[in-house]
Design a protein around this motif. Structure first.
Motif, PDB file in Angstrom:
ATOM      1  N   ASP A   1      31.143  31.323  36.136  1.00  0.00           N
ATOM      2  CA  ASP A   1      30.531  32.210  37.120  1.00  0.00           C
ATOM      3  C   ASP A   1      31.524  33.275  37.585  1.00  0.00           C
ATOM      4  N   ALA A   2      32.765  32.863  37.831  1.00  0.00           N
ATOM      5  CA  ALA A   2      33.795  33.823  38.247  1.00  0.00           C
ATOM      6  C   ALA A   2      34.065  34.834  37.141  1.00  0.00           C
ATOM      7  N   SER A   3      34.120  34.379  35.891  1.00  0.00           N
ATOM      8  CA  SER A   3      34.336  35.290  34.759  1.00  0.00           C
ATOM      9  C   SER A   3      33.236  36.336  34.697  1.00  0.00           C
ATOM     10  N   THR A   4      32.007  35.898  34.848  1.00  0.00           N
ATOM     11  CA  THR A   4      30.873  36.822  34.803  1.00  0.00           C
ATOM     12  C   THR A   4      30.963  37.861  35.916  1.00  0.00           C
ATOM     13  N   ARG A   5      31.326  37.423  37.111  1.00  0.00           N
ATOM     14  CA  ARG A   5      31.442  38.356  38.243  1.00  0.00           C
ATOM     15  C   ARG A   5      32.572  39.366  38.017  1.00  0.00           C
ATOM     16  N   ILE A   6      33.693  38.911  37.465  1.00  0.00           N
ATOM     17  CA  ILE A   6      34.803  39.820  37.182  1.00  0.00           C
ATOM     18  C   ILE A   6      34.389  40.836  36.119  1.00  0.00           C
ATOM     19  N   GLU A   7      33.724  40.365  35.063  1.00  0.00           N
ATOM     20  CA  GLU A   7      33.279  41.262  33.994  1.00  0.00           C
ATOM     21  C   GLU A   7      32.314  42.321  34.515  1.00  0.00           C
ATOM     22  N   GLN A   8      31.466  41.960  35.473  1.00  0.00           N
ATOM     23  CA  GLN A   8      30.525  42.931  36.037  1.00  0.00           C
ATOM     24  C   GLN A   8      31.252  44.055  36.775  1.00  0.00           C
ATOM     25  N   VAL A   9      32.397  43.745  37.361  1.00  0.00           N
ATOM     26  CA  VAL A   9      33.162  44.745  38.101  1.00  0.00           C
ATOM     27  C   VAL A   9      34.074  45.554  37.181  1.00  0.00           C
ATOM     28  N   THR A  10      34.749  44.871  36.256  1.00  0.00           N
ATOM     29  CA  THR A  10      35.751  45.534  35.420  1.00  0.00           C
ATOM     30  C   THR A  10      35.186  46.099  34.126  1.00  0.00           C
ATOM     31  N   HIS A  11      34.026  45.612  33.713  1.00  0.00           N
ATOM     32  CA  HIS A  11      33.419  46.003  32.432  1.00  0.00           C
ATOM     33  C   HIS A  11      34.345  45.687  31.255  1.00  0.00           C
ATOM     34  N   GLN A  12      35.123  44.622  31.424  1.00  0.00           N
ATOM     35  CA  GLN A  12      36.042  44.141  30.389  1.00  0.00           C
ATOM     36  C   GLN A  12      35.806  42.648  30.187  1.00  0.00           C
ATOM     37  N   PRO A  13      35.981  42.168  28.954  1.00  0.00           N
ATOM     38  CA  PRO A  13      35.851  40.725  28.733  1.00  0.00           C
ATOM     39  C   PRO A  13      36.910  39.938  29.520  1.00  0.00           C
ATOM     40  N   VAL A  14      36.513  38.805  30.033  1.00  0.00           N
ATOM     41  CA  VAL A  14      37.413  37.968  30.830  1.00  0.00           C
ATOM     42  C   VAL A  14      37.432  36.576  30.225  1.00  0.00           C
ATOM     43  N   HIS A  15      38.615  35.999  30.086  1.00  0.00           N
ATOM     44  CA  HIS A  15      38.776  34.629  29.603  1.00  0.00           C
ATOM     45  C   HIS A  15      39.698  33.910  30.570  1.00  0.00           C
ATOM     46  N   LEU A  16      39.103  33.193  31.521  1.00  0.00           N
ATOM     47  CA  LEU A  16      39.911  32.450  32.482  1.00  0.00           C
ATOM     48  C   LEU A  16      40.399  31.167  31.852  1.00  0.00           C
ATOM     49  N   ASN A  17      41.647  30.816  32.135  1.00  0.00           N
ATOM     50  CA  ASN A  17      42.216  29.563  31.611  1.00  0.00           C
ATOM     51  C   ASN A  17      41.559  28.388  32.307  1.00  0.00           C
ATOM     52  N   ARG A  18      41.332  27.338  31.527  1.00  0.00           N
ATOM     53  CA  ARG A  18      40.703  26.142  32.088  1.00  0.00           C
ATOM     54  C   ARG A  18      41.689  25.050  32.271  1.00  0.00           C
TER      55      ARG A  18
END
Length: 92
Positions: free
Chosen positions: A75-92
């Motif tokens: 969910d956080a990745s999706t929200r970041i991508e919506q703002v930055t318009h860049q792919p996001v890969h958060l470490n798990r």
């Protein structure tokens, strides 16, 4: 810094449903802003193993909480991508 008031208290509730060989955990998290997430975790006991209900609950709860963490990261990745318009890969 933030565009809304944040609720710094989240509540997590874990409910169990068990039979002789299976423990099912339903994890519900009440997040800020009235948002709720629900995830599931399961544990299975081999019929030849001794019954240890607490162990089944711990395993099922842990799996449900891991699923919750994964969903929160997604969910956080999706929200970041919506703002930055860049792919996001958060470490798990």
């Amino acid at each position: 810094m933030y565009d809304r008031n944040l609720d710094y208290n989240w509540h997590v509730d874990i409910e169990f449903d068990e039979d002789d060989t299976h423990t099912h955990a339903t994890v519900r998290a009440e997040l800020g802003g009235g948002e709720t997430m629900t995830t599931l975790g399961d544990a299975y006991r081999h019929p030849k193993d001794a019954s240890q209900p607490m162990i089944g609950e711990e395993i099922a709860a842990a799996r449900g909480l891991i699923a919750l963490g994964t969903e929160l990261l997604q969910d956080a990745s999706t929200r970041i991508e919506q703002v930055t318009h860049q792919p996001v890969h958060l470490n798990r």
